[in-house]
Design an enzyme around this catalytic site. Sequence first.
Site, PDB file in Angstrom:
ATOM      1  N   HIS A  56       0.836  -1.206   0.000  1.00  0.00           N
ATOM      2  CA  HIS A  56       0.000   0.000   0.000  1.00  0.00           C
ATOM      3  C   HIS A  56       0.869   1.254   0.000  1.00  0.00           C
ATOM      4  CE1 HIS A  56      -2.861  -2.837   2.182  1.00  0.00           C
ATOM      5  NE2 HIS A  56      -3.612  -2.402   1.193  1.00  0.00           N
ATOM      6  N   LYS A 169      -1.559  -6.404  -8.062  1.00  0.00           N
ATOM      7  CA  LYS A 169      -1.762  -7.711  -7.432  1.00  0.00           C
ATOM      8  C   LYS A 169      -3.219  -8.161  -7.611  1.00  0.00           C
ATOM      9  CE  LYS A 169      -2.379 -10.019  -3.531  1.00  0.00           C
ATOM     10  NZ  LYS A 169      -3.499  -9.546  -2.874  1.00  0.00           N
TER      11      LYS A 169
END
Length: 298
Positions: A56, A169
Site C-alpha cells: 500500500h 496484485k
Amino acid sequence: MCLRCNAMTGLSSRSKPHIPRVIRGLPALRFALARWQARRHKIALVPTMGALHAGHLALVRLAQRRADRVIVSIFVNPTQFAPNEDLTTYPRTFAADIAALTALRADLVWAPSAETMYPSGFATRVVPEGPGTAGLEDAFRPHFFTGVATVVAKLLIQCQPDFAVFGEKDYQQLKVVTRLARDLGLKTRIVGAPTVREKDGLALSSRNAYLSPGEREAAPALHRALADGAKKIAAETPIAAALEEARASVERAGFTLDYLEARHADTLQPAGSYKEGPLRLLVAARIGKTRLIDNVAI
Ligand code: PAF
C-alpha cells in the site's frame, strides 16, 4: 512554491511530522477538496481497506509522484465480502495505518463510516461486466466485483481525484475499475502499480497475516509457478501444457487451486497462444484457511 517542501524558509517540511487529516464525514471532505481545487492542486486517491503494508505504501508513493495532494481512503467495505468470508476478522489496524501515513506525509485520510457509505435505504449497485465477468475471481466470489465497483464508484465521486492508484496484485480488480472509470465518464485516470513482493517472491497482502508458519513457508510456490509458467509460455510452450505443469506444482506445495489461467492482459479473455498477447498469468489458491491471489505478465 513546491507543495511538499517549504521553499520560503528553505526548511524541508519532510523534517516536521505531518499527521494526515482524518475526515469521516462528507461535508468536511467536500470543504477540503474545494480548497485544493481552488488552488488547482492535482489530487490522487489510494483506495484501501486499511491494514496497510509496504505494498500500500508503494501505492501512496506513486500517487505522490503524480499529484500534489494524496488522499488515502480506509474503509473495510462490507458489500465485497460474502457471508462466509472474513469481514469480521479482516485485520483492522487504524492507529498503525495513520502512523505509516504520517511517516509518508500523506495529506488526508478518508475514513467514512458504514452509515456514510451505505445510508439506510441504500438501493444502488454498480454491476460490472467485461473484465468483471471473465470467469476468474467472479467465478469464485460472485458478489465481489459488484461490491468493489459500487464502493469504488462512490469513492471516486466523493474524492474527485485526478488519479486513483490500484495495485496490479488484484489484477482483475484493476481492469474492472479502469473500465468503470471510462464507462461512467469519470475524470479520474486509473493508474496500476507493480506488485510488491517479499524477498522469496510472495506478493504482499493483508491476508498473509492469516498464514501459519508452515503455510508461509509453502506460499512462495505460488509465485514460482507463475514465473516458471510465464517463462515457458513466452518460449512458446503450448499454453495448455505450461498451465498443467504450473497447476501441478502449486498443488504439490499444498494449495487447493481455484484457478490458474493465461488470459489476454487487457480483456482477460482466454488466450490460445503467446502470439495473441500481451498475456497475463493469474492464480487464486487456498492453503489452510487462507485464499491467496497473484499474477505476472507474460
Ligand atoms: O483492493 C482493495 O483493498 C479493495 O478492494 C478496495 C479497492 C479498497 C475497495 O474496497
